[in-house]
Write a protein that holds these residues in place. Sequence first.
Motif, PDB file in Angstrom:
ATOM      1  N   UNK A 154       0.754  -0.947  -0.060  1.00 38.97           N
ATOM      2  CA  UNK A 154       0.025   0.039  -0.019  1.00 38.97           C
ATOM      3  C   UNK A 154       0.932   1.279  -0.031  1.00 38.97           C
ATOM      4  N   UNK A 155       1.931   1.300   0.892  1.00 40.68           N
ATOM      5  CA  UNK A 155       2.897   2.345   0.671  1.00 40.68           C
ATOM      6  C   UNK A 155       3.547   2.637  -0.683  1.00 40.68           C
ATOM      7  N   UNK A 156       3.782   1.530  -1.116  1.00 40.79           N
ATOM      8  CA  UNK A 156       4.376   1.633  -2.511  1.00 40.79           C
ATOM      9  C   UNK A 156       3.206   2.275  -3.682  1.00 40.79           C
ATOM     10  N   UNK A 157       2.263   1.885  -3.532  1.00 48.58           N
ATOM     11  CA  UNK A 157       1.277   2.129  -4.638  1.00 48.58           C
ATOM     12  C   UNK A 157       0.751   3.751  -4.018  1.00 48.58           C
ATOM     13  N   UNK A 158       0.803   4.047  -2.895  1.00 43.86           N
ATOM     14  CA  UNK A 158       0.626   5.473  -2.475  1.00 43.86           C
ATOM     15  C   UNK A 158       1.723   6.317  -2.806  1.00 43.86           C
ATOM     16  N   UNK A 159       2.811   5.843  -3.147  1.00 40.58           N
ATOM     17  CA  UNK A 159       4.102   6.702  -3.676  1.00 40.58           C
ATOM     18  C   UNK A 159       4.761   7.263  -2.452  1.00 40.58           C
ATOM     19  N   UNK A 160       4.362   6.516  -1.273  1.00 37.69           N
ATOM     20  CA  UNK A 160       5.227   7.104   0.064  1.00 37.69           C
ATOM     21  C   UNK A 160       6.425   6.291   0.505  1.00 37.69           C
ATOM     22  N   UNK A 161       7.598   7.194   0.121  1.00 39.49           N
ATOM     23  CA  UNK A 161       9.049   6.495   0.205  1.00 39.49           C
ATOM     24  C   UNK A 161       9.543   6.694   1.467  1.00 39.49           C
ATOM     25  N   UNK A 162       9.057   5.889   2.595  1.00 36.29           N
ATOM     26  CA  UNK A 162       9.667   6.047   3.760  1.00 36.29           C
ATOM     27  C   UNK A 162      10.352   4.624   3.983  1.00 36.29           C
ATOM     28  N   UNK A 163      11.746   4.586   4.708  1.00 38.74           N
ATOM     29  CA  UNK A 163      12.255   3.423   4.658  1.00 38.74           C
ATOM     30  C   UNK A 163      11.942   2.667   6.004  1.00 38.74           C
ATOM     31  N   UNK A 164      12.291   1.402   5.961  1.00 35.58           N
ATOM     32  CA  UNK A 164      11.805   0.681   7.035  1.00 35.58           C
ATOM     33  C   UNK A 164      12.311   1.169   8.486  1.00 35.58           C
ATOM     34  N   UNK A 165      13.528   1.622   8.455  1.00 38.01           N
ATOM     35  CA  UNK A 165      14.148   2.177   9.946  1.00 38.01           C
ATOM     36  C   UNK A 165      13.160   3.329  10.535  1.00 38.01           C
ATOM     37  N   UNK A 166      12.883   4.171   9.575  1.00 35.43           N
ATOM     38  CA  UNK A 166      11.972   5.226   9.970  1.00 35.43           C
ATOM     39  C   UNK A 166      10.666   4.804  10.350  1.00 35.43           C
ATOM     40  N   UNK A 167       9.990   3.948   9.533  1.00 34.91           N
ATOM     41  CA  UNK A 167       8.600   3.638   9.986  1.00 34.91           C
ATOM     42  C   UNK A 167       8.775   2.740  11.411  1.00 34.91           C
ATOM     43  N   UNK A 168       9.648   2.174  11.481  1.00 29.14           N
ATOM     44  CA  UNK A 168       9.813   1.356  12.757  1.00 29.14           C
ATOM     45  C   UNK A 168       9.789   2.192  13.827  1.00 29.14           C
ATOM     46  N   UNK A 169      10.812   3.245  13.885  1.00 30.81           N
ATOM     47  CA  UNK A 169      10.823   4.261  14.571  1.00 30.81           C
ATOM     48  C   UNK A 169       9.568   5.052  15.009  1.00 30.81           C
ATOM     49  N   UNK A 170       8.803   5.254  13.996  1.00 34.46           N
ATOM     50  CA  UNK A 170       7.541   5.782  14.059  1.00 34.46           C
ATOM     51  C   UNK A 170       6.632   4.920  14.942  1.00 34.46           C
ATOM     52  N   UNK A 171       6.709   3.816  14.535  1.00 36.04           N
ATOM     53  CA  UNK A 171       5.780   2.712  15.259  1.00 36.04           C
ATOM     54  C   UNK A 171       6.083   2.562  16.637  1.00 36.04           C
ATOM     55  N   UNK A 172       7.091   2.816  16.933  1.00 32.23           N
ATOM     56  CA  UNK A 172       7.733   2.464  18.331  1.00 32.23           C
ATOM     57  C   UNK A 172       7.369   4.063  19.298  1.00 32.23           C
TER      58      UNK A 172
END
Length: 120
Positions: free
Chosen positions: A82-100
């Motif tokens: 869904x991120x890829x289709x929406x054109x959101x380019x956030x890497x996994x490291x940043x996504x994990x930081x945001x999630x925590x």
Amino acid sequence: MARATNAPQSRKRRKRLLRDARGFRGRRSKLFRYAKDALYKARYWSYRDRKNRKREFRALWIQRINAACRKRGMTYSRFMEALRKAGIGVNRKMLAELAVRSQEDFDQIFKLAKEGNLAS
């Protein structure tokens, strides 16, 4: 004729190796023969584990993102799609930081991804 031993250079090499082995326990830091083996293994392991560390952190980030996504009713793989289709380019490291650390921001990204996925 006397035997050439290259003594100054050999002594320098041994001193450098023993200096590098400081902090090792017992004879591994005191005796050249054992220090040489200890350093060989230490350098081998450090090279190998620099590669493994990248692998382990990526797995950790994926676990954290997956946990946050499942909490919101979606799997990790669907979320990344869904991120890829929406054109959101956030890497996994940043996504994990945001999630925590910042779940509100992760919720916003999650919502954008979900909307972008539905529009596609």
